[in-house]
Design a protein around this motif. Structure first.
Motif, mmCIF file in Angstrom:
data_model
loop_
_atom_site.group_PDB
_atom_site.id
_atom_site.type_symbol
_atom_site.label_atom_id
_atom_site.label_comp_id
_atom_site.label_asym_id
_atom_site.label_seq_id
_atom_site.Cartn_x
_atom_site.Cartn_y
_atom_site.Cartn_z
ATOM 1 N N ASP A 1 0.811 -1.204 0.000
ATOM 2 C CA ASP A 1 0.000 0.000 0.000
ATOM 3 C C ASP A 1 0.853 1.267 0.000
ATOM 4 O O ASP A 1 0.422 2.344 -0.384
ATOM 5 N N LEU A 2 2.110 1.071 0.369
ATOM 6 C CA LEU A 2 3.089 2.154 0.416
ATOM 7 C C LEU A 2 3.181 2.917 -0.904
ATOM 8 O O LEU A 2 3.318 4.130 -0.958
ATOM 9 N N PHE A 3 3.104 2.151 -2.017
ATOM 10 C CA PHE A 3 3.287 2.763 -3.337
ATOM 11 C C PHE A 3 1.953 2.771 -4.070
ATOM 12 O O PHE A 3 1.866 2.383 -5.205
ATOM 13 N N SER A 4 0.905 3.122 -3.420
ATOM 14 C CA SER A 4 -0.404 2.795 -3.979
ATOM 15 C C SER A 4 -0.925 3.676 -5.087
ATOM 16 O O SER A 4 -0.221 4.470 -5.663
ATOM 17 N N SER A 5 -2.232 3.537 -5.306
ATOM 18 C CA SER A 5 -2.892 3.758 -6.578
ATOM 19 C C SER A 5 -2.880 5.151 -7.210
ATOM 20 O O SER A 5 -3.144 5.247 -8.392
ATOM 21 N N GLU A 6 -2.535 6.225 -6.476
ATOM 22 C CA GLU A 6 -2.667 7.508 -7.172
ATOM 23 C C GLU A 6 -1.652 7.682 -8.298
ATOM 24 O O GLU A 6 -1.801 8.537 -9.149
ATOM 25 N N THR A 7 -0.629 6.806 -8.338
ATOM 26 C CA THR A 7 0.385 6.917 -9.394
ATOM 27 C C THR A 7 0.022 6.115 -10.652
ATOM 28 O O THR A 7 0.735 6.174 -11.629
ATOM 29 N N ILE A 8 -1.096 5.362 -10.635
ATOM 30 C CA ILE A 8 -1.466 4.527 -11.792
ATOM 31 C C ILE A 8 -1.872 5.427 -12.958
ATOM 32 O O ILE A 8 -2.655 6.355 -12.798
ATOM 33 N N LYS A 9 -1.322 5.117 -14.145
ATOM 34 C CA LYS A 9 -1.515 6.022 -15.266
ATOM 35 C C LYS A 9 -1.648 5.220 -16.555
ATOM 36 O O LYS A 9 -0.860 4.307 -16.813
ATOM 37 N N ASN A 10 -2.673 5.555 -17.385
ATOM 38 C CA ASN A 10 -2.788 4.925 -18.711
ATOM 39 C C ASN A 10 -1.788 5.603 -19.637
ATOM 40 O O ASN A 10 -1.893 6.794 -19.923
ATOM 41 N N ILE A 11 -0.821 4.842 -20.127
ATOM 42 C CA ILE A 11 0.232 5.453 -20.957
ATOM 43 C C ILE A 11 -0.155 5.513 -22.443
ATOM 44 O O ILE A 11 0.563 6.107 -23.230
ATOM 45 N N LEU A 12 -1.291 4.875 -22.829
ATOM 46 C CA LEU A 12 -1.710 4.926 -24.233
ATOM 47 C C LEU A 12 -2.678 6.079 -24.458
ATOM 48 O O LEU A 12 -3.605 6.276 -23.666
ATOM 49 N N PRO A 13 -2.510 6.853 -25.543
ATOM 50 C CA PRO A 13 -3.372 8.018 -25.765
ATOM 51 C C PRO A 13 -4.772 7.645 -26.243
ATOM 52 O O PRO A 13 -5.724 8.397 -26.041
ATOM 53 N N PHE A 14 -4.933 6.490 -26.908
ATOM 54 C CA PHE A 14 -6.235 6.028 -27.419
ATOM 55 C C PHE A 14 -6.131 4.556 -27.801
ATOM 56 O O PHE A 14 -5.037 3.992 -27.811
ATOM 57 N N ASP A 15 -7.274 3.941 -28.126
ATOM 58 C CA ASP A 15 -7.339 2.576 -28.665
ATOM 59 C C ASP A 15 -6.757 1.505 -27.738
ATOM 60 O O ASP A 15 -6.297 0.455 -28.231
ATOM 61 N N GLY A 16 -6.777 1.752 -26.437
ATOM 62 C CA GLY A 16 -6.304 0.714 -25.510
ATOM 63 C C GLY A 16 -6.029 1.307 -24.147
ATOM 64 O O GLY A 16 -5.893 2.527 -24.010
ATOM 65 N N VAL A 17 -5.954 0.423 -23.157
ATOM 66 C CA VAL A 17 -5.613 0.866 -21.799
ATOM 67 C C VAL A 17 -4.411 0.058 -21.321
ATOM 68 O O VAL A 17 -4.453 -1.174 -21.291
ATOM 69 N N THR A 18 -3.325 0.751 -21.025
ATOM 70 C CA THR A 18 -2.136 0.112 -20.459
ATOM 71 C C THR A 18 -1.706 0.942 -19.262
ATOM 72 O O THR A 18 -1.214 2.067 -19.406
ATOM 73 N N ASN A 19 -1.965 0.407 -18.088
ATOM 74 C CA ASN A 19 -1.714 1.164 -16.864
ATOM 75 C C ASN A 19 -0.330 0.874 -16.307
ATOM 76 O O ASN A 19 0.024 -0.292 -16.081
ATOM 77 N N TYR A 20 0.440 1.941 -16.091
ATOM 78 C CA TYR A 20 1.726 1.796 -15.408
ATOM 79 C C TYR A 20 1.502 2.074 -13.929
ATOM 80 O O TYR A 20 1.100 3.176 -13.562
ATOM 81 N N HIS A 21 1.739 1.046 -13.119
ATOM 82 C CA HIS A 21 1.489 1.174 -11.673
ATOM 83 C C HIS A 21 2.727 1.643 -10.922
ATOM 84 O O HIS A 21 2.674 1.774 -9.708
ATOM 85 N N GLY A 22 3.844 1.805 -11.614
ATOM 86 C CA GLY A 22 5.094 2.158 -10.939
ATOM 87 C C GLY A 22 5.634 0.976 -10.155
ATOM 88 O O GLY A 22 5.304 -0.182 -10.437
ATOM 89 N N ILE A 23 6.450 1.289 -9.135
ATOM 90 C CA ILE A 23 7.131 0.233 -8.371
ATOM 91 C C ILE A 23 6.184 -0.374 -7.331
ATOM 92 O O ILE A 23 5.621 0.342 -6.512
ATOM 93 N N VAL A 24 5.985 -1.698 -7.430
ATOM 94 C CA VAL A 24 5.080 -2.378 -6.497
ATOM 95 C C VAL A 24 5.826 -3.348 -5.561
ATOM 96 O O VAL A 24 5.206 -3.942 -4.688
ATOM 97 N N LEU A 25 7.133 -3.536 -5.795
ATOM 98 C CA LEU A 25 7.939 -4.391 -4.902
ATOM 99 C C LEU A 25 9.064 -3.551 -4.323
ATOM 100 O O LEU A 25 9.707 -2.790 -5.060
#
Ligand SMILES: O=C(O)CCC(=O)C(=O)O
Ligand SMILES: [Mn+2]
Length: 204
Positions: free
Chosen positions: A2-26
């Protein structure tokens, strides 16, 4: 984590798909532990592929793991999956919690140095559940990762940090290719795990 949690999640694709970068989780300790343990315990094999009718071997090593010994066809070669190890089940749990999705298999790739990469492709094999999420966890060396739109060829680059999670979902595989470009700047190994959902046939 939970230390590195969800506000940093970001869809890196501008359109036609969803690819979320969650950053460092370990954290660092987990990265070191899992990197070393996977290196030693996974049944790494050089990848075989049938290309223009010829059987070729890649320098990169791979391994498939899953909840059952399902058979799968990948680059024209049929193989049988290994059963999840304790550590893979632990990582699956972390990734499932972070991505809010479930997975029943994992493809692991071991790149010995920056010279090894993976060419543009999309993960749309018939055995994969259509448009299901693919969660990519990275350990070891940091590497650049690129997406290219299948029609307009737009490119999106991202650096996959040690211990980071990238989740490709919805229409990402339909509309975008991705690759791990080779580089002369990286000299140390990287392990990548992609957790996936295989559509298991009844009775298998
Ligand atoms: O190594 C990576 O980051 C990605 C690997 C990949 O795209 C795959 O295994 O299909
Ligand atoms: Mn892929």
């Amino acid at each position: 984590m939970d230390l590195f949690s969800s506000e940093t999640i970001k869809n890196i694709l501008p359109f036609d798909g969803v690819t979320n970068y969650h950053g460092i989780v370990l954290d660092k300790k987990q990265c070191n532990f899992y990197y070393q343990t996977l290196l030693e315990t996974i049944k790494w094999k050089n990848d075989e592929a049938i290309i223009f009718g010829k059987k070729l071997m890649t320098k990169r090593k791979v391994a498939w793991y899953g909840e059952s010994e399902f058979s799968y066809t990948y680059s024209g070669v049929t193989k049988t999956a290994n059963i999840f190890t304790k550590e893979l089940l632990e990582l699956k749990k972390i990734v499932e919690k972070e991505s809010k999705e479930t997975y029943n298999s994992c493809l692991l790739n071991l790149y010995h140095s920056g010279e090894e990469g993976m060419a543009y492709h999309s993960d749309e094999e018939k055995m994969l559940k259509k448009n299901s999420a693919i969660a990519s966890l990275s350990l070891g060396a940091e590497r650049k990762f690129s997406f290219k739109h299948k029609k307009n060829k737009q490119r999106i680059d991202i650096v996959l940090e040690r211990g980071s999670l990238l989740v490709m979902k919805e229409f990402t595989q339909t509309n975008w290719l991705h690759r791990l470009p080779p580089t002369k700047k990286v000299f140390t190994p990287r392990i990548n795990l992609t957790f996936r959902t295989i559509e298991l046939q009844q009775g298998v």
